[in-house]
Design an enzyme around this catalytic site. Structure first.
Site, mmCIF file in Angstrom:
data_model
loop_
_atom_site.group_PDB
_atom_site.id
_atom_site.type_symbol
_atom_site.label_atom_id
_atom_site.label_comp_id
_atom_site.label_asym_id
_atom_site.label_seq_id
_atom_site.Cartn_x
_atom_site.Cartn_y
_atom_site.Cartn_z
ATOM 1 N N HIS A 301 -10.673 -2.769 -10.569
ATOM 2 C CA HIS A 301 -9.852 -2.479 -9.387
ATOM 3 C C HIS A 301 -10.327 -1.133 -8.823
ATOM 4 C CE1 HIS A 301 -5.891 -2.345 -7.231
ATOM 5 N NE2 HIS A 301 -6.215 -1.072 -7.217
ATOM 6 N N HIS A 344 -1.645 4.830 -13.843
ATOM 7 C CA HIS A 344 -2.418 6.049 -13.582
ATOM 8 C C HIS A 344 -1.531 7.274 -13.442
ATOM 9 C CE1 HIS A 344 -1.374 4.259 -9.708
ATOM 10 N NE2 HIS A 344 -1.532 5.425 -9.127
ATOM 11 N N GLU A 350 1.541 10.972 -4.068
ATOM 12 C CA GLU A 350 1.507 9.717 -3.313
ATOM 13 C C GLU A 350 2.896 9.370 -2.765
ATOM 14 O OE1 GLU A 350 -0.012 6.602 -5.808
ATOM 15 O OE2 GLU A 350 -1.565 7.848 -6.688
ATOM 16 N N TYR A 359 4.568 -5.586 -1.866
ATOM 17 C CA TYR A 359 3.403 -4.825 -2.340
ATOM 18 C C TYR A 359 3.039 -5.344 -3.723
ATOM 19 C CZ TYR A 359 0.643 -0.806 -3.897
ATOM 20 O OH TYR A 359 -0.351 0.003 -4.382
ATOM 21 N N HIS A 377 5.479 9.428 -5.792
ATOM 22 C CA HIS A 377 4.926 9.679 -7.118
ATOM 23 C C HIS A 377 4.151 10.980 -7.014
ATOM 24 C CE1 HIS A 377 5.079 5.036 -7.225
ATOM 25 N NE2 HIS A 377 6.156 5.526 -7.781
ATOM 26 N N HIS A 383 2.622 6.308 -13.143
ATOM 27 C CA HIS A 383 3.161 5.136 -12.446
ATOM 28 C C HIS A 383 2.118 4.029 -12.447
ATOM 29 C CE1 HIS A 383 1.087 7.370 -9.272
ATOM 30 N NE2 HIS A 383 0.977 6.238 -8.606
HETATM 31 O O1 LIG Z 1 0.339 3.849 -6.829
HETATM 32 C C1 LIG Z 1 0.017 3.014 -5.990
HETATM 33 O O2 LIG Z 1 0.515 1.884 -5.941
HETATM 34 C C2 LIG Z 1 -1.142 3.323 -5.053
HETATM 35 C C3 LIG Z 1 -2.405 2.964 -5.702
HETATM 36 C C4 LIG Z 1 -2.991 1.758 -5.459
HETATM 37 C C5 LIG Z 1 -4.129 1.393 -6.103
HETATM 38 O O3 LIG Z 1 -4.683 0.223 -5.788
HETATM 39 C C6 LIG Z 1 -4.715 2.243 -7.025
HETATM 40 C C7 LIG Z 1 -4.159 3.496 -7.262
HETATM 41 C C8 LIG Z 1 -3.001 3.853 -6.593
HETATM 42 O O4 LIG Z 1 -2.444 5.068 -6.736
HETATM 43 FE FE LIG Z 2 -0.576 5.561 -7.331
#
Ligand SMILES: O=C(O)Cc1cc(O)ccc1O
Ligand SMILES: [Fe+2]
Length: 446
Positions: A301, A344, A350, A359, A377, A383
């Protein structure tokens, strides 16, 4: 409206069939009356048609040519002809620095703003969630939401603090700017440069959306590197207005946001009186569905930087003050890959919003991540997919899959976002957001 004067009574039908000028960062030129633009110079001894010539600078005079943004405006009255500004109450609008609350490492999520009281215009309907940086230092962002149901009548707004990236989520907007008219529907973004005066007319009974006020360097398209000469947001899909002006005498309230505070002055004419203009500092709209989504066609990804529509560079190469990122419809084909966003912790902070649908990392529905809502975040907060998403995606059969049931976006900023008190204490702040990551069981077989 071209070639004629217009007043506040201008019917909404002017929003249909607007003429635009295309491109990003390029030189545009437009005149509502033929001959209004001087030829071969910016500031002739007497500008055509008795107009006043005025430069609007969005970057320092001396910034490198590739970054330099300025436009020349030919107007009925010079902007300088105005009375004194006095301090005004900002309502729910706040500015940087954000000091009302202590920065909070918790993961937070909000439902949409409550419906606006009758007679709420765009400016009254702005509600600040938080931000970072300092308006006086021209760095950082402020994150606002808006909910409105009335046109701005006899008043215009501008922010000296930053450019305004408007992301409609519900209902269309007609933006009457000094440069002309723009129409922005859900799925579009609109950008109003720092200092440009505009007013908003809702095209639907209730309008709602998000605003990123970027106090740093103006948004640009990201470099494409090995992607090549095309892709992501293509420059030709950015649309600037064509000149259209209001020749309106009588009282107009001009509201300016300056170093976080609102200031107001009552003019005896509309400042949306620009008959012609040329330059590369312009408002624009962009249809997010035009975004050319690039992703992995093998495995893993990719980081969401691949979805950057616009970036505001900082002084550090590769580090944005703020990025505007869109999660647009796309195919997922990764083999032996956990396809939704990964777990992550990010040094960047974010803020995410949802324009429509769902989503792919979050369960939809009431109490979840819903259109008009938002999540924060902050720096290093852990998260990623919620429990349901993790379970589903870990077991999914990895056939090619079209993700096309939603349009989400992210304001990703270099510094933590500090909330306003109203965002921390809001009735529409969700409680128990942490629970979406509960029950992620151990599967370790060591
Ligand atoms: O946190 C989230 O949803 C946003 C996000 C999307 C993604 O595809 C990879 C990292 C990221 O922070
Ligand atoms: Fe994220």
């Amino acid at each position: 409206m071209s070639g004629t004067t217009s007043g506040f009574e201008q019917a909404r039908k002017t929003a249909e069939g607007l003429a635009y000028s295309s491109g990003f960062g390029n030189e545009h030129a437009s005149e509502a009356v033929p001959g209004a633009l001087p030829v071969g110079r910016n500031s002739p001894q007497r500008a055509p048609l008795g107009l006043y010539a005025e430069q609007l600078s969005g970057t320092a005079f001396t910034e490198p040519r590739a970054h330099n943004r300025r436009s020349w405006l030919y107007r009925v009255r010079p902007s300088a002809a105005h009375p004194r500004f006095v301090r005004a109450d900002g309502g729910s609008l706040r500015g940087a620095p954000f000091t009302e609350t202590e920065p909070d490492p918790n993961r937070l999520r909000w439902d949409p703003l409550p419906d606006p009281a009758p007679g709420t215009d765009f400016l009254d309907g702005l509600w600040t969630l938080g931000g970072n940086g300092d308006a006086a230092r021209r760095e950082g962002v402020a994150i606002h939401l808006y909910a409105a149901n009335a046109p701005m009548e006899r008043r215009v707004f501008s922010s000296a603090d930053g450019e305004l990236l408007i992301v409609p989520e519900r209902g269309g907007l007609l933006l009457r700017t000094e440069f002309g008219l723009l129409r922005a529907e859900p799925g579009h973004i609109a950008l109003i440069p720092r200092g440009v005066r505009f007013r908003v007319e809702p095209l639907d009974a209730v309008v709602r959306g998000y605003v990123c006020e970027n106090m740093g360097r103006p948004f640009v398209l990201p470099d494409l590197g090995p992607i090549g000469a095309n892709g992501l947001a293509n420059p030709r899909d950015f649309l600037a207005p064509t000149a259209a002006y209001e020749d309106v005498e009588g009282q107009v309230e001009v509201v300016s946001k300056f170093c976080g505070g609102l200031w107001t002055a009552t003019y005896d004419h509309s400042p949306l009186d620009v008959v012609a203009w040329h330059g590369n500092l312009v408002p624009y709209v962009y249809d997010l569905r035009r975004f050319n989504v690039i992703g992995s066609i093998s495995y893993d990804h990719p980081d969401p930087s691949i979805f950057t529509v616009l970036t505001s560079p900082s002084d550090t190469p590769g580090l944005a003050g703020v990025d505007f990122v869109v999660f647009a419809p796309r195919w997922l084909v990764g083999e032996d890959t956990f396809r939704p966003p990964y777990f992550h912790r990010n040094v960047m902070s974010e803020y995410m919003g949802l324009i429509e649908g769902a989503y792919d990392a979050k369960t939809a529905g009431p109490g979840g991540f819903v259109p008009g809502g938002g999540s924060l975040h902050n720096m290093m907060s852990a998260h990623g997919p919620d429990r349901e998403t993790f379970d589903r995606a870990s077991a999914a059969e990895l056939v090619p899959q079209k993700v096309d049931d939603g349009l989400a976006f992210m304001f990703e900023t270099r510094w933590p976002v500090t909330l306003t008190a109203q965002a921390r204490d809001a009735g529409h702040l969700q409680h128990g957001y942490d629970d979406v990551w509960q029950g992620l069981e151990r599967h370790f077989r060591g």
